[in-house]
Design a protein around this motif. Structure first.
Motif, PDB file in Angstrom:
ATOM      1  N   LEU A 322       0.871  -1.184   0.080  1.00 30.73           N
ATOM      2  CA  LEU A 322      -0.262  -0.265  -0.083  1.00 30.73           C
ATOM      3  C   LEU A 322       0.820   1.331  -0.022  1.00 30.73           C
ATOM      4  O   LEU A 322       0.625   2.091  -0.915  1.00 30.73           O
ATOM      5  CB  LEU A 322      -1.154  -0.154   1.337  1.00 30.73           C
ATOM      6  CG  LEU A 322      -2.082  -0.931   1.187  1.00 30.73           C
ATOM      7  CD1 LEU A 322      -2.868  -0.924   2.539  1.00 30.73           C
ATOM      8  CD2 LEU A 322      -3.096  -0.654  -0.071  1.00 30.73           C
ATOM      9  N   ILE A 323       2.070   1.245   0.666  1.00 30.35           N
ATOM     10  CA  ILE A 323       2.810   2.378   0.890  1.00 30.35           C
ATOM     11  C   ILE A 323       3.396   2.517  -0.579  1.00 30.35           C
ATOM     12  O   ILE A 323       3.683   3.716  -1.117  1.00 30.35           O
ATOM     13  CB  ILE A 323       3.932   2.316   2.031  1.00 30.35           C
ATOM     14  CG1 ILE A 323       3.074   2.340   3.502  1.00 30.35           C
ATOM     15  CG2 ILE A 323       4.856   3.308   2.156  1.00 30.35           C
ATOM     16  CD1 ILE A 323       4.058   1.794   4.622  1.00 30.35           C
ATOM     17  N   PHE A 326       1.367   4.048  -2.537  1.00 26.54           N
ATOM     18  CA  PHE A 326       0.913   5.517  -2.268  1.00 26.54           C
ATOM     19  C   PHE A 326       1.934   6.464  -3.030  1.00 26.54           C
ATOM     20  O   PHE A 326       1.803   7.327  -3.478  1.00 26.54           O
ATOM     21  CB  PHE A 326       0.972   5.864  -0.966  1.00 26.54           C
ATOM     22  CG  PHE A 326       1.107   6.978  -0.491  1.00 26.54           C
ATOM     23  CD1 PHE A 326       0.142   8.059  -0.674  1.00 26.54           C
ATOM     24  CD2 PHE A 326       2.285   7.507   0.221  1.00 26.54           C
ATOM     25  CE1 PHE A 326       0.248   9.298  -0.171  1.00 26.54           C
ATOM     26  CE2 PHE A 326       2.482   8.867   0.607  1.00 26.54           C
ATOM     27  CZ  PHE A 326       1.502   9.800   0.493  1.00 26.54           C
ATOM     28  N   ALA A 327       3.546   5.806  -2.736  1.00 26.48           N
ATOM     29  CA  ALA A 327       4.510   6.499  -3.345  1.00 26.48           C
ATOM     30  C   ALA A 327       4.614   6.577  -4.933  1.00 26.48           C
ATOM     31  O   ALA A 327       4.872   7.966  -5.450  1.00 26.48           O
ATOM     32  CB  ALA A 327       5.775   5.843  -2.877  1.00 26.48           C
ATOM     33  N   LEU A 328       4.243   5.634  -5.640  1.00 27.83           N
ATOM     34  CA  LEU A 328       3.739   5.890  -6.994  1.00 27.83           C
ATOM     35  C   LEU A 328       2.642   6.918  -7.308  1.00 27.83           C
ATOM     36  O   LEU A 328       2.953   7.812  -8.483  1.00 27.83           O
ATOM     37  CB  LEU A 328       3.502   4.373  -7.880  1.00 27.83           C
ATOM     38  CG  LEU A 328       4.596   3.411  -7.763  1.00 27.83           C
ATOM     39  CD1 LEU A 328       3.820   2.179  -8.354  1.00 27.83           C
ATOM     40  CD2 LEU A 328       5.563   3.625  -8.521  1.00 27.83           C
ATOM     41  N   ALA A 329       1.666   7.082  -6.488  1.00 29.93           N
ATOM     42  CA  ALA A 329       0.689   7.890  -6.911  1.00 29.93           C
ATOM     43  C   ALA A 329       1.219   9.208  -6.740  1.00 29.93           C
ATOM     44  O   ALA A 329       0.816  10.263  -7.479  1.00 29.93           O
ATOM     45  CB  ALA A 329      -0.356   7.442  -5.970  1.00 29.93           C
ATOM     46  N   VAL A 330       1.879   9.429  -5.577  1.00 29.15           N
ATOM     47  CA  VAL A 330       2.167  10.926  -5.451  1.00 29.15           C
ATOM     48  C   VAL A 330       3.780  11.084  -6.076  1.00 29.15           C
ATOM     49  O   VAL A 330       3.915  12.436  -6.269  1.00 29.15           O
ATOM     50  CB  VAL A 330       2.283  11.193  -3.686  1.00 29.15           C
ATOM     51  CG1 VAL A 330       0.838  11.172  -2.991  1.00 29.15           C
ATOM     52  CG2 VAL A 330       3.548  10.336  -3.174  1.00 29.15           C
ATOM     53  N   GLY A 331       4.156  10.409  -6.582  1.00 33.79           N
ATOM     54  CA  GLY A 331       5.439  10.492  -7.297  1.00 33.79           C
ATOM     55  C   GLY A 331       5.521  10.714  -8.727  1.00 33.79           C
ATOM     56  O   GLY A 331       5.011  11.705  -9.075  1.00 33.79           O
ATOM     57  N   PRO A 351      -3.374  15.179  -0.993  1.00 33.61           N
ATOM     58  CA  PRO A 351      -4.210  14.853   0.275  1.00 33.61           C
ATOM     59  C   PRO A 351      -5.395  13.788   0.145  1.00 33.61           C
ATOM     60  O   PRO A 351      -5.299  12.852   1.056  1.00 33.61           O
ATOM     61  CB  PRO A 351      -4.804  16.395   0.764  1.00 33.61           C
ATOM     62  CG  PRO A 351      -3.842  17.277  -0.111  1.00 33.61           C
ATOM     63  CD  PRO A 351      -3.452  16.626  -1.235  1.00 33.61           C
ATOM     64  N   VAL A 352      -5.829  13.876  -0.854  1.00 37.75           N
ATOM     65  CA  VAL A 352      -6.750  12.638  -1.269  1.00 37.75           C
ATOM     66  C   VAL A 352      -6.233  11.352  -1.284  1.00 37.75           C
ATOM     67  O   VAL A 352      -6.754  10.436  -0.695  1.00 37.75           O
ATOM     68  CB  VAL A 352      -7.436  13.097  -2.397  1.00 37.75           C
ATOM     69  CG1 VAL A 352      -8.573  11.904  -2.895  1.00 37.75           C
ATOM     70  CG2 VAL A 352      -8.490  14.521  -2.336  1.00 37.75           C
ATOM     71  N   VAL A 353      -4.939  11.287  -2.015  1.00 38.12           N
ATOM     72  CA  VAL A 353      -4.368   9.986  -1.978  1.00 38.12           C
ATOM     73  C   VAL A 353      -3.892   9.610  -0.589  1.00 38.12           C
ATOM     74  O   VAL A 353      -4.016   8.431  -0.118  1.00 38.12           O
ATOM     75  CB  VAL A 353      -3.435   9.988  -2.799  1.00 38.12           C
ATOM     76  CG1 VAL A 353      -2.223   8.739  -2.885  1.00 38.12           C
ATOM     77  CG2 VAL A 353      -3.779  10.260  -4.416  1.00 38.12           C
ATOM     78  N   SER A 354      -3.335  10.613   0.170  1.00 38.39           N
ATOM     79  CA  SER A 354      -2.953  10.166   1.458  1.00 38.39           C
ATOM     80  C   SER A 354      -3.950   9.602   2.411  1.00 38.39           C
ATOM     81  O   SER A 354      -4.016   8.766   3.172  1.00 38.39           O
ATOM     82  CB  SER A 354      -2.256  11.523   2.045  1.00 38.39           C
ATOM     83  OG  SER A 354      -1.165  11.821   1.383  1.00 38.39           O
ATOM     84  N   LEU A 355      -5.250  10.458   2.414  1.00 36.67           N
ATOM     85  CA  LEU A 355      -6.257  10.001   2.996  1.00 36.67           C
ATOM     86  C   LEU A 355      -6.753   8.379   2.642  1.00 36.67           C
ATOM     87  O   LEU A 355      -7.178   7.896   3.535  1.00 36.67           O
ATOM     88  CB  LEU A 355      -7.662  11.003   2.739  1.00 36.67           C
ATOM     89  CG  LEU A 355      -8.630  10.743   3.575  1.00 36.67           C
ATOM     90  CD1 LEU A 355      -8.576  10.952   5.025  1.00 36.67           C
ATOM     91  CD2 LEU A 355      -9.990  11.950   3.277  1.00 36.67           C
ATOM     92  N   THR A 357      -4.965   6.324   1.512  1.00 37.70           N
ATOM     93  CA  THR A 357      -4.172   5.248   1.884  1.00 37.70           C
ATOM     94  C   THR A 357      -4.223   4.991   3.312  1.00 37.70           C
ATOM     95  O   THR A 357      -4.222   3.864   3.957  1.00 37.70           O
ATOM     96  CB  THR A 357      -2.656   5.783   1.593  1.00 37.70           C
ATOM     97  OG1 THR A 357      -2.553   5.959   0.180  1.00 37.70           O
ATOM     98  CG2 THR A 357      -1.593   4.877   2.079  1.00 37.70           C
ATOM     99  N   CYS A 358      -4.486   6.071   4.283  1.00 41.18           N
ATOM    100  CA  CYS A 358      -4.768   5.888   5.380  1.00 41.18           C
ATOM    101  C   CYS A 358      -5.907   5.121   5.902  1.00 41.18           C
ATOM    102  O   CYS A 358      -5.979   4.157   6.860  1.00 41.18           O
ATOM    103  CB  CYS A 358      -4.722   7.245   6.064  1.00 41.18           C
ATOM    104  SG  CYS A 358      -3.023   8.131   6.354  1.00 41.18           S
ATOM    105  N   LEU A 359      -7.110   5.493   5.177  1.00 39.57           N
ATOM    106  CA  LEU A 359      -8.166   4.790   5.402  1.00 39.57           C
ATOM    107  C   LEU A 359      -7.991   3.211   4.804  1.00 39.57           C
ATOM    108  O   LEU A 359      -8.619   2.319   5.404  1.00 39.57           O
ATOM    109  CB  LEU A 359      -9.409   5.213   4.608  1.00 39.57           C
ATOM    110  CG  LEU A 359      -9.874   6.725   4.749  1.00 39.57           C
ATOM    111  CD1 LEU A 359     -10.763   7.363   4.084  1.00 39.57           C
ATOM    112  CD2 LEU A 359     -10.578   6.672   6.453  1.00 39.57           C
ATOM    113  N   ALA A 360      -7.403   2.862   3.974  1.00 41.44           N
ATOM    114  CA  ALA A 360      -7.053   1.410   3.524  1.00 41.44           C
ATOM    115  C   ALA A 360      -6.398   0.831   4.734  1.00 41.44           C
ATOM    116  O   ALA A 360      -6.619  -0.576   5.041  1.00 41.44           O
ATOM    117  CB  ALA A 360      -6.327   1.567   2.386  1.00 41.44           C
TER     118      ALA A 360
END
Length: 584
Positions: A322-323, A326-331, A351-355, A357-360
């Motif tokens: 998952l992390i 997340f790195a691919l999505a924000v990078g 911020p949406v992708v971070s949220l 990921t945290c919810l996942a």
């Protein structure tokens, strides 16, 4: 000059016979055969006395540590005033990453003297012991333990009586002793099992001088896996140790999970202590495994042992996936989004992708792991039906997302951490039994605890005659998966019997055609459980006598912590005892 040398030589030769006459009988160290050992050595104990108001406090420091379990610290409280005092004893250790507290509350009546015992985990080798009384200044004493090897003997009785019974003398500083000894006065000895269970050998001199409540704890120590040596066995020994029989006059007797050794002369007593120390040096009543030391990378537990729980590890691989997403999505994803939609879209998307990921991560923890405590429990239980009690040795693996609440155990039970634990892992309160208030199971941390308990129990297996057949009723509190009972010189098989159910026994198997029913049930335990639980228990592994049974059950078992609500991943419990015969 030559005359001086001759005179010195003659003096040395004249003194040699006398020196050899004083040389005590020595034993050879089994580890280093070239190093002889003789005598015993006493821990470097020191009594520190404090006075505050009407309260006088004497604290014994420098006491001998056992190789495992708990070190009983003696605190004598004397109230010279007319009003009762409520004292709180608390110890904070010097070592460990997180400060832990071991405490006990004691009431001291008007003009009363109370001997209080504070069992301290052997991971604590020093600390600050506080005595707090409302309305008075606190008393603070720096405490240290006398670290020992495995040869630690707890002696109930006076030192002069011990020397008379064993023929041993205290060794000089440069000599290596056979063992280290700690002496306790019989009438003031501890009344909780935790103060004894860590010592490989407990030696009792004058058993007739032991108070009844102390003797009850000593008997519980022996039946739960301890090694009890009696240098002067009393005449009423069978009444004091009810599992013994009048006809059994052997010096060493298997007693439940433990051993009772009787000796009548000094040489036999020394041999009894040293031989039992060799047997108990490496094996306690239960041997849970702890986390590996920092230099053992890649191991799950110490010595490469495997956890008892399949779900003992946090889902690190899935979380890393998952992390990584997340790195691919924000990078790279953020860079592509910036080129197509502009930097404003990136400020919204990250911020949406971070949220998400945290919810996942939270959803995975709640939906998959849940909030329950996961456990795998294994135990051996010896049922003493004549006295309506169950003697249980157990080990369990624990894992949870969230730390559970406090855990409370009675005085006749002990919660044992791994032997190789380098720091205290929980807060302990010994007031009215043991209460683990914090740290029993940290969140997302696999932990093993051992348990030793001697508790009242009416669990039993009932057999009755029904015409020409034998019927058996399961009153053990859990389903019997398999087992055997011996009756009339033959073995009867038990299987698939629910708690409270009755069944007719199948045709018996003659004694000569049955290999070993106890070991058959024990072989259902894995190799790692033999090391943690079964090794060093020859009494439990003996063959069945007439009227005995052995069964294998599932469920949480009979240890005190079985009352905790858990998601039970696995449970195997081997129980033996005598059947209860009833009329038809």
């Amino acid at each position: 000059m030559r005359s001086v040398l001759v005179a010195a030589l003659l003096l040395a030769l004249a003194g040699a016979p006398r020196a050899f006459a004083r040389t005590p009988v020595s034993h050879v160290d089994p580890v280093d055969p070239d190093t002889p050992r003789s005598g015993y050595r006493v821990a470097t104990e020191k009594l520190e006395v404090h006075k505050e108001g009407d309260l006088r406090v004497a604290i014994r420091t420098g006491v001998l540590m056992p190789p495992r379990g708990y070190t009983p610290v003696e605190v004598v409280l004397q109230n010279s005033g007319p009003a009762p005092l409520q004292a709180l004893l608390s110890l904070r250790g010097h070592y460990g990453q997180e400060a832990r507290v071991i405490e006990r509350s004691v009431e001291v009546g008007p003009r009363q003297r109370v001997v209080a015992w504070l069992p301290v985990p052997t991971a604590v080798r020093g600390g600050n012991l506080e005595v707090r009384v409302p309305g008075q200044r606190r008393i603070l004493q720096t405490l240290y333990m006398d670290g020992s090897r495995d040869e630690a003997v707890l002696v109930l009785g006076a030192r002069k009586d011990f020397e008379a019974d064993t023929g041993l003398k205290e060794t000089e500083g440069e000599h290596e002793p056979l063992f280290l000894a700690r002496f306790l006065e019989e009438r003031e000895a501890p009344r909780e099992l935790a103060s004894y269970v860590g010592y490989p050998v407990v030696l009792v001199g004058d058993a007739a001088s032991i108070p009844a409540d102390v003797w009850a704890v000593l008997e519980a120590y022996a039946i739960s896996g301890g090694r009890l040596v009696l240098t002067r066995p009393p005449r009423d020994l069978v009444e004091r140790l009810p599992l013994l029989s009048e006809s059994n006059t052997r010096p060493e007797v298997l007693y439940g999970f433990g051993v009772v050794r009787r000796c009548g002369d000094p040489a036999a007593c020394v041999e009894a202590v040293t031989s039992l120390l060799r047997e108990g040096a490496e094996q306690g009543p239960v041997m849970p495994k702890g986390p590996p030391p920092s230099w053992e990378r890649g191991s799950s537990l110490t010595e490469g042992a495997s956890p008892l729980l399949e779900s003992a590890r946090a889902p690190v691989g899935r979380f890393l996936l998952l992390i990584f997403a997340f790195a691919l999505a924000v990078g790279p994803g953020g860079l592509m989004l910036a080129r197509r939609r502009g930097p404003v879209a990136v400020l919204v998307a990250v911020p949406v992708v971070s949220l998400v990921t945290c919810l996942a991560l939270i959803a995975w923890s709640v939906l998959v792991d849940g909030f329950a405590v996961h456990a795998a429990r294994y135990s051996l239980t010896w049922l003493d039906g004549a006295r309506s009690r169950a003697v249980t040795l157990g080990v369990a693996g624990w894992y949870a997302n969230l730390s559970p609440g406090e855990v409370k155990l009675p005085l006749s039970s002990v919660l044992l951490p791994p032997d190789d634990q380098y720091e205290v892992v929980a807060d302990l309160d010994w007031t009215g039994g043991l209460t683990v208030t914090r740290g029993f199971l940290p969140p997302r941390t696999y932990r093993e605890w051992g348990e030793v308990s001697v508790l009242p129990s009416r669990a039993r297996l009932v057999v009755r005659s029904d015409g020409g057949a034998l019927r058996v009723q399961n009153a053990l509190g859990a389903r019997v998966e398999a087992g055997w009972l011996r009756r009339g010189g033959a073995y009867y098989r038990l299987s698939g019997l629910e708690d409270g159910a009755e069944a007719t026994l199948d045709a018996p198997v003659p004694y000569g055609e049955m290999s070993h029913p106890v070991r058959e049930q024990l072989h259902e335990l894995s190799t790692s459980l033999w090391e943690r639980l079964v090794n060093g228990k020859p009494g439990f592994q003996t063959d069945l006598s007439e009227g005995d049974f052995v069964v294998r059950m599932g469920g949480p078992g009979m240890a005190p912590s079985a009352a905790m609500p858990v998601e039970l991943e696995a449970g195997v419990h081997v129980v033996r005892g005598k059947v209860e015969e009833v009329g038809s």
